[in-house]
Enzyme design. Structure first.
Site, short mmCIF file in Angstrom:
data_model
loop_
_atom_site.label_atom_id
_atom_site.label_comp_id
_atom_site.label_asym_id
_atom_site.label_seq_id
_atom_site.Cartn_x
_atom_site.Cartn_y
_atom_site.Cartn_z
N PHE A 135 29.99 32.56 41.60
CA PHE A 135 30.17 32.98 40.22
C PHE A 135 31.14 32.02 39.55
CE2 PHE A 135 32.17 35.09 36.66
CZ PHE A 135 31.07 35.57 35.98
N ASP B 261 36.93 25.67 42.08
CA ASP B 261 37.03 26.64 40.98
C ASP B 261 38.11 27.66 41.35
OD1 ASP B 261 36.83 28.63 39.12
OD2 ASP B 261 34.65 28.75 39.16
N LYS C 181 41.94 32.05 33.11
CA LYS C 181 42.44 33.41 33.26
C LYS C 181 43.96 33.47 33.19
CE LYS C 181 38.35 35.25 35.57
NZ LYS C 181 37.81 35.89 34.36
#
Length: 403
Positions: free
Chosen positions: A144, A229, A258
């Site tokens: 993801f 990531d 984030k």
């Protein structure tokens, strides 16, 4: 817990006017502080999700709020058509924190991943010498990285992937955690290996020990970039600055997001080698809000918080306590626990309840977390949480499983 009319009215308004691309728990939050949130009826809950790691430093962290307020009173936006007095400082301080050489600022995590893909392809053509339009990037099953068209082109999650084609070519998928499969997939057109050091959406999946060292070696031997990531796993969540640090491995590029915005505004970045990021020239990539003054001011405050190592240590020590408590519930409604630091994937025994059912029972007991893939709970409390609050959540989980 019975939802009040006020809660029901807010939810009905969301359902009527908002696109139905999420399935949130039926709780309407109106205030928050630290590890706690309060709903419109005044009920308080422990936040055990932290905005999928966007709130690593807790809700409304005072140092981050102050940084945003001070910048809002001075300058909000210039675009990158002009310089501003925060951008260079943010890039320098972030590079120093991460031990990297150059920073590309963007807004959302998906934009950071898209940027890394573009950079890796451009590097492959201009530096490595891959034939035009033939570059390949190796990715993992159950990944993801976001929901843009290019990113979902290499997703194997039907909910993210199906009915959005035609898809972007140039990706080769291998089983996550299988270093021999990564090595076998590398060919003359391979530009990069792009993976999450720990897979979040898949259920906080930690690869086997030695996986990242083997992948790093394969990349080095074949002149291939390693792109990590770290949007969910990075910035102290697992007890180190990067999750990759647990393996003593360095990536060529990292994508960040984030928590880099402190749970206040979207801030993302690609950080890494100057000879790789240096393939970008003026006009070839950009974003009006990428690196804007407010983002940089908040990002600088985040870097300052991380520079002491306090949050990394809290995640390590409190994470050990959380995982010990979760493992004590294995066989009592939990079939498996995975993760590192203050990040856990908790598999609910299929003979017991679904992840959604347990999430609702936890809500009724004053704890908020969220299921993924039907049977797994993701737990990621803010790094400011206290040991006693973790115990409170563990007790609530034990009761929910026993109901």
């Amino acid at each position: 817990m019975t939802d009040t009319q006020q809660t029901a009215e807010y939810i009905a308004r969301d359902e009527r006017w908002g696109a139905h691309n999420y399935h949130p728990l039926p709780v309407v939050i109106s205030e928050a502080e630290g590890a706690w949130v309060t709903d419109v009826d005044g009920r308080r809950y422990l936040d055990f999700l932290s905005g999928y790691s966007a709130l690593n430093f807790g809700h409304r962290n005072r140092r981050l709020i102050d940084a945003a307020h001070q910048q809002l009173d001075r300058l909000t936006l210039t675009s990158r058509a002009f310089h501003n007095d925060q951008f260079g400082l943010f890039c320098e301080e972030l590079a120093d924190l991460t031990g990297t050489e150059m920073v590309l600022t963007m807004n959302t995590g998906a934009e950071a991943v898209e940027s890394a893909i573009k950079i890796a392809r451009k590097w492959a053509y201009e530096i490595k010498g891959v034939e035009t339009d033939r570059a390949e990037i190796i990715v993992a099953t159950h990944n993801f990285h976001g929901r843009t068209t290019t990113i979902i082109s290499f997703s194997d999650d039907p909910a993210a992937h199906d009915n959005y084609g035609p898809f972007t070519p140039g990706f080769v998928t291998v089983p996550y955690g299988d270093a021999s499969a990564v090595r076998a997939a590398i060919g003359p057109n391979t530009a990069a290996v792009l993976m999450e050091p720990i897979q979040g959406e898949a259920g906080v999946i930690v690869p086997p020990a030695g996986f990242w060292s083997d992948v790093r070696s394969a990349c080095d031997e074949n002149n291939v970039l390693l792109v990590a990531d770290e949007i969910q796993s990075g910035l102290a969540r697992t007890g180190t600055l990067f999750a990759l640090d647990h393996e003593g491995v360095r990536a060529d590029l990292y994508t960040l997001g984030k928590a880099l915005g402190g749970g206040i505004i979207p801030v993302s970045a690609v950080v890494g080698r100057a000879d790789v990021l240096g393939v970008l020239k003026p006009g070839q990539h950009g974003s009006t809000f990428g690196g804007y003054p407010v983002a940089c001011a908040v990002g600088r405050a985040v870097v300052e918080l991380l520079s002491t190592g306090e949050f990394q240590q809290r995640a390590k020590e409190l994470g050990e306590h959380l995982h010990a408590g979760l493992r004590s519930l294995e066989g009592k409604g939990i079939s498996a626990v995975r993760g590192r630091g203050l990040w856990a994937g908790v598999d609910i025994d299929p003979r017991a309840k679904t992840g959604r059912e347990v999430s609702m029972l936890l809500r009724d007991r004053g704890v908020l977390c969220k299921e993924t893939h039907e049977r797994t709970l993701r737990m990621a409390p803010p790094l400011v949480i206290e040991r006693e609050e973790i115990d409170q959540a563990l007790a609530a989980l034990a009761e929910a499983l026993d109901e």
